[in-house]
Design a protein around this motif. Structure first.
Motif, PDB file in Angstrom:
ATOM      1  N   ARG A  43       0.794  -1.348  -0.042  1.00 29.36           N
ATOM      2  CA  ARG A  43       0.090  -0.025   0.033  1.00 29.36           C
ATOM      3  C   ARG A  43       0.814   1.240   0.008  1.00 29.36           C
ATOM      4  O   ARG A  43       1.697   1.444   0.751  1.00 29.36           O
ATOM      5  CB  ARG A  43      -0.746   0.071   1.270  1.00 29.36           C
ATOM      6  N   VAL A  44       0.738   1.986  -0.819  1.00 25.53           N
ATOM      7  CA  VAL A  44       1.574   3.348  -1.304  1.00 25.53           C
ATOM      8  C   VAL A  44       0.839   4.332  -1.543  1.00 25.53           C
ATOM      9  O   VAL A  44      -0.341   4.438  -1.902  1.00 25.53           O
ATOM     10  CB  VAL A  44       2.433   3.092  -2.531  1.00 25.53           C
ATOM     11  N   GLN A 140      -2.116   7.957   5.755  1.00 25.99           N
ATOM     12  CA  GLN A 140      -1.148   7.122   5.830  1.00 25.99           C
ATOM     13  C   GLN A 140      -1.561   5.871   6.839  1.00 25.99           C
ATOM     14  O   GLN A 140      -1.671   4.707   6.673  1.00 25.99           O
ATOM     15  CB  GLN A 140       0.270   7.569   6.328  1.00 25.99           C
ATOM     16  N   HIS A 141      -2.122   6.677   7.904  1.00 26.96           N
ATOM     17  CA  HIS A 141      -2.559   5.468   9.004  1.00 26.96           C
ATOM     18  C   HIS A 141      -3.952   4.888   8.523  1.00 26.96           C
ATOM     19  O   HIS A 141      -4.102   3.652   8.843  1.00 26.96           O
ATOM     20  CB  HIS A 141      -2.848   6.195  10.211  1.00 26.96           C
ATOM     21  N   GLU A 142      -4.792   5.709   7.813  1.00 28.53           N
ATOM     22  CA  GLU A 142      -6.388   4.959   7.346  1.00 28.53           C
ATOM     23  C   GLU A 142      -5.759   3.886   6.536  1.00 28.53           C
ATOM     24  O   GLU A 142      -6.671   2.832   6.544  1.00 28.53           O
ATOM     25  CB  GLU A 142      -6.730   6.209   6.726  1.00 28.53           C
ATOM     26  N   ILE A 143      -4.960   4.120   5.429  1.00 28.82           N
ATOM     27  CA  ILE A 143      -4.927   3.087   4.357  1.00 28.82           C
ATOM     28  C   ILE A 143      -3.526   1.936   4.890  1.00 28.82           C
ATOM     29  O   ILE A 143      -3.559   1.054   4.172  1.00 28.82           O
ATOM     30  CB  ILE A 143      -4.562   3.453   3.081  1.00 28.82           C
ATOM     31  N   ASP A 175       5.694   7.439   9.746  1.00 26.61           N
ATOM     32  CA  ASP A 175       6.237   6.346  10.304  1.00 26.61           C
ATOM     33  C   ASP A 175       6.082   5.246   9.388  1.00 26.61           C
ATOM     34  O   ASP A 175       5.937   3.829  10.019  1.00 26.61           O
ATOM     35  CB  ASP A 175       5.636   5.978  11.900  1.00 26.61           C
ATOM     36  N   CYS A 176       6.307   5.285   8.209  1.00 27.74           N
ATOM     37  CA  CYS A 176       6.584   4.205   7.157  1.00 27.74           C
ATOM     38  C   CYS A 176       7.827   4.681   6.530  1.00 27.74           C
ATOM     39  O   CYS A 176       8.247   5.740   6.441  1.00 27.74           O
ATOM     40  CB  CYS A 176       5.328   3.802   6.384  1.00 27.74           C
TER      41      CYS A 176
END
Length: 186
Positions: A43-44, A140-143, A175-176
């Motif tokens: 997931r990007v 970013q957190h949602e997906i 945080d990715c």
């Protein structure tokens, strides 16, 4: 170029992080890795502005990660409409301006996705409002994104001094892993 990201507050404050020090000299993509990889990126998240660089960033992402689910996003800031409100512009004019800007951004995102060809089956476009860094972190957190892909434009000392570099804030704020695509590499 692949580098690790292990924050060191004192060193980063004095000299900048390793990514900071390399960013303005970057001619090739740079992957900032936060943790060991256990699988391919699935997931990007690709935050884009409304310049032509968004389409180039999406093309590069689909070329590098053809099987990944891609979330293309644009964030509409409140700066211009806030300025209009402070200038005592009629609220209906401000609302009409925001509506027009939202429609323009949605059209732009849909055009970018449509131009992606067969890859568009793996792409979702979204539009957010507010602070860009906050919106990107939330999305970013949602997906549950494994990777954020960001385009780094030519360095501008004055712009970076006055506004801060969004690329630098994203590298430090998500945080990715972050893949930085310099404009010169697109």
């Amino acid at each position: 170029l692949v580098i690790g990201h292990a924050p060191s507050p004192l060193t980063d404050w004095l000299f900048g992080s390793p990514a900071d020090r390399l960013l303005d000299r970057l001619q090739r993509p740079m992957l900032v890795v936060r943790r060991a990889a256990h699988r391919r990126y699935r997931r990007v998240l690709v935050p884009v502005d409304l310049s032509g660089l968004g389409a180039a960033a999406l093309r590069a992402t689909t070329r590098l990660l053809p099987q990944a689910r891609i979330d293309l996003m644009h964030v509409l800031g409140h700066g211009q409409s806030a300025w209009l409100r402070r200038a005592d512009v009629d609220p209906t004019v401000v609302a009409a301006y925001r509506t027009r800007e939202t429609m323009r951004a949605e059209d732009h995102l849909h055009r970018i996705v449509a131009d992606a060809g067969q890859a568009r089956a793996h792409i979702r476009a979204s539009l957010s409002h507010g602070d860009t860094l906050r919106a990107v972190r939330e999305r970013q957190h949602e997906i549950d994104a494994d990777l954020v892909v960001v385009v780094h434009d030519e360095p501008s000392p004055w712009r970076d001094f006055l506004l801060g570099s969004l690329t630098r804030r994203l590298i430090a704020g998500v945080d990715c892993d972050v893949l930085v695509l310099p404009r010169a590499a697109l």
